[in-house]
Design a protein around this motif. Structure first.
Motif, PDB file in Angstrom:
ATOM      1  N   ILE A  70       0.974  -1.127   0.106  1.00  0.00           N
ATOM      2  CA  ILE A  70      -0.208  -0.298  -0.039  1.00  0.00           C
ATOM      3  C   ILE A  70       0.994   0.984  -0.130  1.00  0.00           C
ATOM      4  CG2 ILE A  70       0.035   0.013   2.715  1.00  0.00           C
ATOM      5  CD1 ILE A  70      -2.860   0.823   1.521  1.00  0.00           C
ATOM      6  N   SER A  71       0.131   2.212  -0.714  1.00  0.00           N
ATOM      7  CA  SER A  71       1.298   3.121  -0.714  1.00  0.00           C
ATOM      8  C   SER A  71       1.471   4.201   0.115  1.00  0.00           C
ATOM      9  CB  SER A  71       1.061   4.291  -2.431  1.00  0.00           C
ATOM     10  OG  SER A  71      -0.633   5.018  -1.996  1.00  0.00           O
ATOM     11  N   ARG A  72       2.142   5.625   0.364  1.00  0.00           N
ATOM     12  CA  ARG A  72       2.104   5.808   1.794  1.00  0.00           C
ATOM     13  C   ARG A  72       0.751   6.603   2.012  1.00  0.00           C
ATOM     14  NH1 ARG A  72       7.558   9.398  -0.120  1.00  0.00           N
ATOM     15  NH2 ARG A  72       9.128   8.404   0.674  1.00  0.00           N
ATOM     16  N   THR A  73      -0.008   6.902   1.703  1.00  0.00           N
ATOM     17  CA  THR A  73      -1.550   7.359   1.309  1.00  0.00           C
ATOM     18  C   THR A  73      -1.958   6.634   1.888  1.00  0.00           C
ATOM     19  OG1 THR A  73      -2.272   8.078  -0.421  1.00  0.00           O
ATOM     20  CG2 THR A  73      -0.278   9.745   0.529  1.00  0.00           C
ATOM     21  N   GLY A  74      -1.912   5.467   0.714  1.00  0.00           N
ATOM     22  CA  GLY A  74      -2.890   4.518   0.657  1.00  0.00           C
ATOM     23  C   GLY A  74      -4.306   4.778  -0.188  1.00  0.00           C
ATOM     24  N   GLY A  75      -4.057   5.540  -1.172  1.00  0.00           N
ATOM     25  CA  GLY A  75      -4.667   5.697  -2.010  1.00  0.00           C
ATOM     26  C   GLY A  75      -3.931   4.909  -3.408  1.00  0.00           C
ATOM     27  N   ASN A  76      -2.754   3.861  -3.355  1.00  0.00           N
ATOM     28  CA  ASN A  76      -2.889   2.807  -4.070  1.00  0.00           C
ATOM     29  C   ASN A  76      -2.511   1.775  -3.641  1.00  0.00           C
ATOM     30  OD1 ASN A  76      -2.809   3.965  -6.942  1.00  0.00           O
ATOM     31  ND2 ASN A  76      -1.689   5.653  -5.566  1.00  0.00           N
ATOM     32  N   THR A  77      -2.655   0.204  -4.239  1.00  0.00           N
ATOM     33  CA  THR A  77      -2.613  -0.816  -3.499  1.00  0.00           C
ATOM     34  C   THR A  77      -2.012  -1.699  -4.173  1.00  0.00           C
ATOM     35  OG1 THR A  77      -4.720  -0.979  -3.931  1.00  0.00           O
ATOM     36  CG2 THR A  77      -4.317  -0.916  -1.611  1.00  0.00           C
ATOM     37  N   ASP A  78      -1.287  -2.770  -4.434  1.00  0.00           N
ATOM     38  CA  ASP A  78      -1.362  -4.060  -5.396  1.00  0.00           C
ATOM     39  C   ASP A  78      -0.628  -5.248  -5.061  1.00  0.00           C
ATOM     40  OD1 ASP A  78       1.369  -5.066  -6.687  1.00  0.00           O
ATOM     41  OD2 ASP A  78      -0.012  -5.605  -7.643  1.00  0.00           O
ATOM     42  N   TYR A  79      -1.661  -6.454  -4.847  1.00  0.00           N
ATOM     43  CA  TYR A  79      -1.822  -7.531  -4.552  1.00  0.00           C
ATOM     44  C   TYR A  79      -0.884  -9.169  -5.141  1.00  0.00           C
ATOM     45  CZ  TYR A  79      -5.004  -5.415  -1.858  1.00  0.00           C
ATOM     46  OH  TYR A  79      -6.037  -4.794  -1.005  1.00  0.00           O
ATOM     47  N   ALA A  80      -0.498  -9.955  -4.644  1.00  0.00           N
ATOM     48  CA  ALA A  80      -0.100 -11.296  -5.096  1.00  0.00           C
ATOM     49  C   ALA A  80      -1.310 -11.635  -6.023  1.00  0.00           C
ATOM     50  CB  ALA A  80       0.390 -11.917  -4.538  1.00  0.00           C
ATOM     51  N   ASP A  81      -1.661 -12.678  -7.236  1.00  0.00           N
ATOM     52  CA  ASP A  81      -2.002 -13.410  -8.125  1.00  0.00           C
ATOM     53  C   ASP A  81      -3.332 -13.897  -7.041  1.00  0.00           C
ATOM     54  OD1 ASP A  81      -0.778 -13.482 -11.513  1.00  0.00           O
ATOM     55  OD2 ASP A  81      -1.856 -11.372  -9.743  1.00  0.00           O
ATOM     56  N   SER A  82      -2.513 -14.848  -6.042  1.00  0.00           N
ATOM     57  CA  SER A  82      -2.974 -15.457  -5.010  1.00  0.00           C
ATOM     58  C   SER A  82      -3.863 -15.675  -4.128  1.00  0.00           C
ATOM     59  CB  SER A  82      -1.886 -16.541  -4.568  1.00  0.00           C
ATOM     60  OG  SER A  82      -0.973 -15.549  -3.995  1.00  0.00           O
ATOM     61  N   VAL A  83      -3.800 -13.912  -3.934  1.00  0.00           N
ATOM     62  CA  VAL A  83      -4.404 -13.573  -2.921  1.00  0.00           C
ATOM     63  C   VAL A  83      -5.344 -12.433  -3.452  1.00  0.00           C
ATOM     64  CG1 VAL A  83      -2.822 -13.005  -1.525  1.00  0.00           C
ATOM     65  CG2 VAL A  83      -3.110 -11.414  -2.146  1.00  0.00           C
ATOM     66  N   LYS A  84      -5.439 -11.717  -5.090  1.00  0.00           N
ATOM     67  CA  LYS A  84      -6.634 -10.739  -4.883  1.00  0.00           C
ATOM     68  C   LYS A  84      -7.460 -11.139  -5.209  1.00  0.00           C
ATOM     69  CE  LYS A  84      -3.995  -8.855  -8.391  1.00  0.00           C
ATOM     70  NZ  LYS A  84      -3.128  -8.604  -9.881  1.00  0.00           N
ATOM     71  N   GLY A  85      -8.798 -10.399  -4.672  1.00  0.00           N
ATOM     72  CA  GLY A  85      -9.980 -10.960  -4.516  1.00  0.00           C
ATOM     73  C   GLY A  85     -10.321 -11.017  -3.088  1.00  0.00           C
TER      74      GLY A  85
END
Length: 123
Positions: free
Chosen positions: A51-66
């Motif tokens: 998660i980015s500094r402000t919380g405005g952006n996130t990224d996930y591994a494919d295995s946990v996405k959703g």
């Protein structure tokens, strides 16, 4: 960043949920990109979410996405990982990590690590 302390792990049945927390000590928490990694014995450490500094952006591994959601509360110096629809393959020690960098799209470079919290998902 100062010390990182994870909590919230435990034993849960498949399909259940857990919420991990990571409390950070020190100043300037909002200047750190935060992430969760996990490691199962005998396997390499695996990126889970960031998660980015402000919380405005996130990224996930494919295995946990959703299924997993990362969030942060900069006023409380805390980052969270909400884990839903857990599977036995999610069993691992989960680590919180921080880096003094805005590059949330790069999944490495983390310099501060917590001690980890065990998550065990039974089938």
């Amino acid at each position: 960043q100062g010390q990182l302390a994870e909590s919230g792990g435990g034993l849960v049945q498949a399909g259940g949920s857990l919420r991990l927390s990571c409390a950070a000590s020190g100043r300037s928490f909002s200047l750190y990109t935060m992430a969760w990694f996990r490691q199962d014995p005998g396997k390499e450490r695996e990126f889970v979410a960031t998660i980015s500094r402000t919380g405005g952006n996130t990224d996930y591994a494919d295995s946990v996405k959703g299924r997993f959601t990362i969030s942060r509360d900069n006023a409380k110096n805390t980052v969270y990982l909400q884990m839903n629809s857990l599977k036995p393959e999610d069993t691992a020690v989960y680590y919180c990590a921080a880096k003094y960098s805005p590059t949330w799209t790069i999944r490495d470079g983390y310099t501060s690590w917590g001690q980890g919290t065990q998550v065990t998902v039974s089938s």
